[in-house]
Write an enzyme that holds these catalytic residues in place. Structure first.
Site: not given
Ligand code: MN
Ligand code: MN
Length: 411
Positions: A119, A128, A167, A190, A303, A305, A310, A349
């Site tokens: 890559r 990333e 990178h 990307e 639960h 967040h 998420e 969820h």
């Protein structure tokens, strides 16, 4: 071949399109079996068109639980539906806010590199985060002080390249690698990162000549088209490449890679385990992660967040999740390998293993610290009389709720 000119009033639309009555009967039987315990539609036939393979993977969409209600935006997309860019040396595909409009905070990329596949050297505005899913790879980066980072990673290892840090990734022997990339912006693309060859070929050669103090013809062989992913030979020995890259400036002050193999789970129960990786144990990362394993019959407990959306990636097995978005609206969707799920911040969820093998998935957050609030823990630390006035569960049941969050049930 059906006679489309038939005046027979009993002729169904399906038989006009060539589906035999026997096939219709089979489809109706499967549907009846699949809907046991779920919404019971009035006794009726199930004429097509149908997509049996997709419906088999999405039983809770075909016949939803009775508790589902209202309009909930889709929170699932399959990498299997994403366009795959195939190059000599590997391939890649992405699920972003363009594929899954609810996924505003995070985007994901799957990538495969052959042994020697590269890559291309590049960077981007977003951070990333990565997890190795198969094989071996060499990763390289250079920080803002010119310090280098070169490391080899294998299955279960993570890396984090901070925003703007250039990178590369290269597949090693014997069979290259496969990994997942996670970016802290749903609109990441990307196919629009800053590529070394792309930039160089769009800079006047006389400027490059002045920059490096060499003749302009030095740059005649720079590819006209970006390399992006390309086949190369295997790199040299790790220590030799590390030493060569570090000359003059040394190595980066903070580790960009992390070995999940060496860490203890944050929680182990009879139902499974969870590993949490955030800035407390992986200081460089602005993205927090939970690697969750739920055994057959187990449940990632109810639960939410409080600090971020998420983004989920399903690595193995199958499960289902109900997303409750308030206002009485809730929807259940089914997930399997290579699927992405998404839960907006503070929306409650659960994830239930619906298969007969371990369910393994990632919970990813654009937040330095992993945080969740468990329904059971909330109820266990609220005065019982008050809770009971809401739910009528009785003291005995309330006493049995664990005082610490269990994450995965049964315990
Ligand atoms: Mn990158
Ligand atoms: Mn969650």
């Amino acid at each position: 071949m059906a006679d489309t000119s038939s005046p027979d009033p009993t002729l169904s639309r399906r038989s006009i399109f060539g589906l035999a009555p026997a096939a219709l009967a089979t489809a109706a039987t499967i549907s009846a079996a699949q809907r046991s315990g779920q919404n019971q539609p009035p006794n009726q036939s199930e004429p097509g068109p149908k997509n049996p393979l997709l419906e088999a993977q999405n039983k809770d969409s075909v016949f939803s639980p009775e508790s589902d209600h209202g309009t909930v935006p889709p929170f699932k997309y399959s990498f299997a539906l994403a366009h795959r860019r195939i190059e000599n040396g590997g391939w890649t595909r992405q699920v972003t806010v363009r594929e899954l409009p609810i996924s505003k905070q995070i985007a994901g990329v799957e990538m495969r590199l052959t042994a020697g596949g590269v890559r291309e050297l590049h960077w981007h505005v977003e951070a990333e985060w990565a997890i190795m899913l198969y094989g071996n790879a060499r990763i390289t980066a250079v920080d803002h002080l010119g310090r280098s980072f070169v490391d080899d990673v294998s299955e279960g290892d993570l890396w984090l390249f901070p925003p703007g840090i250039p990178h590369s990734i290269q597949g090693l022997g014997p069979d290259g690698c496969r990994f997942l990339l996670v970016f802290d912006d749903g609109s990441f693309d990307e196919f629009h990162t800053f590529l070394l060859t792309d930039w160089m070929s769009h800079t006047p050669k006389e400027v490059l000549a002045k920059n490096f103090n060499v003749a302009a013809s030095t740059f005649d062989k720079i590819p006209k088209r970006e390399l992006f992913i390309f086949q190369s030979q295997l790199p040299g020995p790790l220590q030799a490449e590390q030493a060569q890259a570090a000359r003059g400036t040394g190595t980066v002050g903070i580790d960009y890679s992390f070995r999940t193999k060496n860490m203890k789970p944050a929680k182990v129960t009879a139902g499974g385990e969870v590993k949490i990786i955030d800035s407390h144990n992986f200081p460089v990362t602005p993205i927090s992660a939970a690697i969750v394993t739920v055994k057959p019959g187990g449940l990632r407990e109810l639960h939410w967040h409080p600090n971020a959306d998420e983004w989920q990636y399903y690595i193995a097995g199958q499960g289902r999740m109900t997303l409750f978005i308030a206002g009485s609206d809730a929807r259940t969707m089914d997930f399997q390998e290579g699927d992405v799920g998404y839960v907006p911040i503070s929306n409650p969820h659960y994830i239930e293993n619906t298969g007969d093998a371990d369910l393994v998935f990632l919970e990813m957050f654009k937040a330095r610290e992993y945080q969740d609030i468990s329904l059971a823990e909330w109820l266990a630390h609220t005065p019982q009389l008050l809770v009971n006035e809401h739910l009528q569960l009785g003291t005995q049941v309330l006493n049995k709720i664990p005082k610490q969050e269990m994450v995965i049930t049964p315990i």
